[in-house]
Design a protein around this motif. Structure first.
Motif, short mmCIF file in Angstrom:
data_model
loop_
_atom_site.label_atom_id
_atom_site.label_comp_id
_atom_site.label_asym_id
_atom_site.label_seq_id
_atom_site.Cartn_x
_atom_site.Cartn_y
_atom_site.Cartn_z
N ALA A 111 -12.25 74.35 8.46
CA ALA A 111 -12.94 75.58 8.84
C ALA A 111 -14.07 75.90 7.87
O ALA A 111 -15.17 76.31 8.28
CB ALA A 111 -11.95 76.74 8.91
N GLU A 112 -13.82 75.68 6.59
CA GLU A 112 -14.83 76.00 5.56
C GLU A 112 -15.98 75.01 5.56
O GLU A 112 -17.05 75.32 5.05
CB GLU A 112 -14.17 76.04 4.19
N VAL A 139 -10.71 72.40 21.63
CA VAL A 139 -10.96 72.37 20.19
C VAL A 139 -12.20 71.51 19.93
O VAL A 139 -12.85 71.05 20.87
CB VAL A 139 -9.73 71.84 19.43
N LYS A 140 -12.51 71.27 18.69
CA LYS A 140 -13.68 70.45 18.37
C LYS A 140 -13.45 69.01 18.82
O LYS A 140 -12.32 68.52 18.79
CB LYS A 140 -13.94 70.47 16.85
N PRO A 141 -14.51 68.30 19.23
CA PRO A 141 -14.36 66.88 19.59
C PRO A 141 -13.73 66.10 18.43
O PRO A 141 -14.06 66.34 17.27
CB PRO A 141 -15.80 66.42 19.84
N ARG A 154 -22.32 64.11 21.23
CA ARG A 154 -23.33 65.12 20.92
C ARG A 154 -22.89 66.01 19.76
O ARG A 154 -22.98 67.24 19.82
CB ARG A 154 -23.66 65.95 22.16
N VAL A 155 -22.39 65.36 18.72
CA VAL A 155 -22.02 66.08 17.50
C VAL A 155 -22.84 65.53 16.34
O VAL A 155 -23.29 64.39 16.36
CB VAL A 155 -20.51 65.95 17.21
N GLU A 156 -23.01 66.36 15.31
CA GLU A 156 -23.85 65.98 14.19
C GLU A 156 -23.19 66.15 12.83
O GLU A 156 -23.62 65.55 11.85
CB GLU A 156 -25.15 66.81 14.20
N ASP A 173 -18.70 70.28 13.17
CA ASP A 173 -18.64 70.46 14.62
C ASP A 173 -17.75 69.43 15.29
O ASP A 173 -17.65 69.39 16.52
CB ASP A 173 -20.04 70.42 15.24
N SER A 174 -17.09 68.58 14.48
CA SER A 174 -16.24 67.53 15.05
C SER A 174 -15.33 66.99 13.95
O SER A 174 -15.52 67.27 12.77
CB SER A 174 -17.09 66.39 15.63
#
Length: 417
Positions: free
Chosen positions: A90-91, A140-142, A38-40, A95-96
């Protein structure tokens, strides 16, 4: 019913693993895997070499969109390079994370993901005496980990290794939160790995398998006051033993072929990638020991790759640790060679097993010893002292370790063949 060997021991083990996918062409299913997570907006962390080989274009074709990326991964990554990756991540607003490459790429991605999520610097999360020892705060992020070498097992572990250039030492950051969400293993991506890298990473996988196999049993560790504080490395148990045994067998069967026929032998490459994965699962739960602890000052001081460092030390470490469990030491040689030990004396069988590792190293033209990478005997005791700082790694070594013991291992490893 559990047999009580130690009234103060820990009688609970927990096996930890990410979801895993294996097979030639598995990378082509990445779009489905990201949808499951469920990441884009994934962000790619990889090497310049993989960008030149077209990995960015391939991901665009698979996912149907452009993927922002950072390709500054260093071999044996430094804290500075990891922090640069974290800034880029980070910049990006991603989302993953997708990490494609060898262990350096995967480890860089793990720590960059941590820093991009919670801020700070590498040393904040490194254990004393080299850092502040702060715990990883949370998830943390997937992350999808795609290994392109068969050695580190980083795609399934909760640890990442980084080099502190100013003090000339490698250190690890460990937390269950760092474990990737998906290990995606595609042996086709390993087909172009050069023979020397194949040999070095293969010895890394073998060291993971052997050290996790002979690690201190989980019930011999002190019971934690709080189950939530049980360490990531708990010691060997039935599941890790089974994984390690199969990994050693596969390496004995396929490493020589992968080194010499790697560009055409998909079976050998597949066998080694599975072996590395199994060894990663084994040591990611059981832990490692003296070979890894002693490799950190060695690699930091002499710029020796991780697989090369642990592989050089492995035969002597097996000999040193054998008295803690002669049966397992012997079994290492039997699994690796497919033969029974010709000796009756347990100590001689341990030496025979160590020599089986040396014979494999000779056959694949692996680095013959510390002399070959320029190690000076006058540095051995100082490196031995630094090794004892690696308490997290030595906690599961089956024998207590002194400076003199580490010195003996270094000295014994000056020339393996």
């Amino acid at each position: 019913m559990t047999t009580v060997y130690n009234p103060f021991g820990d009688y609970v083990w927990e096996f930890r693993s990410p979801r895993s996918k294996f097979g030639p062409g598995a990378l082509n299913e990445l779009k489905v895997d990201l949808e499951r997570l469920r990441v884009e907006k994934p962000f790619l962390i990889t090497t310049k070499g993989w960008v030149k080989r077209g990995i960015v274009d391939r991901l665009r074709e698979i996912l149907g969109k452009d993927v922002p990326y950072w390709d500054g991964v260093e071999p044996e990554p430094s804290a500075e390079s990891v922090e640069e990756a974290a800034k880029a991540l980070a910049e990006s607003g991603a989302d993953s994370v997708i990490a494609i490459g060898g262990g350096s790429a995967l480890d860089t991605a793990k720590i960059a993901n941590l820093l991009a999520t919670y801020g700070g610097r590498v040393r904040d999360y490194v254990a004393p005496p080299y850092g502040e020892g702060k715990p990883v705060p949370g998830p943390v992020k997937p992350m999808v980990a795609v290994p392109t070498t068969a050695g580190t097992g980083s795609e399934v572990t909760s640890v990442a290794v980084v080099t502190l250039k100013d003090v000339g030492v490698k250190v690890g950051i460990s937390s269950d939160f760092l474990r990737p969400s998906l290990a995606l293993l595609d042996p086709e991506l390993t087909m172009t790995v050069p023979p020397k890298v194949t040999a070095d990473t293969g010895m890394d996988a073998l060291t993971h398998a052997v050290e996790s196999y002979i690690a201190k049993p989980y019930w011999a560790r002190e019971r934690p006051e709080d189950p939530a504080k049980r360490p990531v490395y708990v010691g060997s148990f039935t599941v890790t033993d089974a994984l390690a045994e199969r990994a050693i067998e596969l390496i004995g069967k396929y490493l020589r072929r992968a080194v010499y026929q790697g560009r055409t032998d998909l079976e050998a490459r597949s066998g080694m990638l599975i072996a590395s994965y199994l060894a990663g699962l084994a040591f990611g739960n059981a832990g490692v020991g003296l070979a890894h602890a002693a490799s950190y000052p060695l690699g930091g001081r002499y710029k020796v790759t991780h697989g090369e460092a642990v592989g050089i030390l492995l035969p002597a470490v097996l000999e040193f640790n054998a008295p803690a469990n002669y049966e397992k030491a012997k079994r290492v040689g039997e699994l690796l060679t497919g033969e029974k030990c010709p000796e009756r004396d347990p100590a001689k069988c341990a030496e025979w097993a160590a020599n089986a590792i040396r014979e494999l190293q000779r056959d694949i033209k692996f680095t013959p010893g510390l002399e070959a990478v320029g190690v000076k005997e006058e540095d051995l005791m100082e490196m031995a002292k630094e090794t004892l700082n690696q308490k997290r790694l030595l906690a599961t070594n089956p024998r207590p370790v002194t400076e003199e013991d580490v010195y003996w291992v270094y000295k014994r490893s000056m020339r393996n063949y």
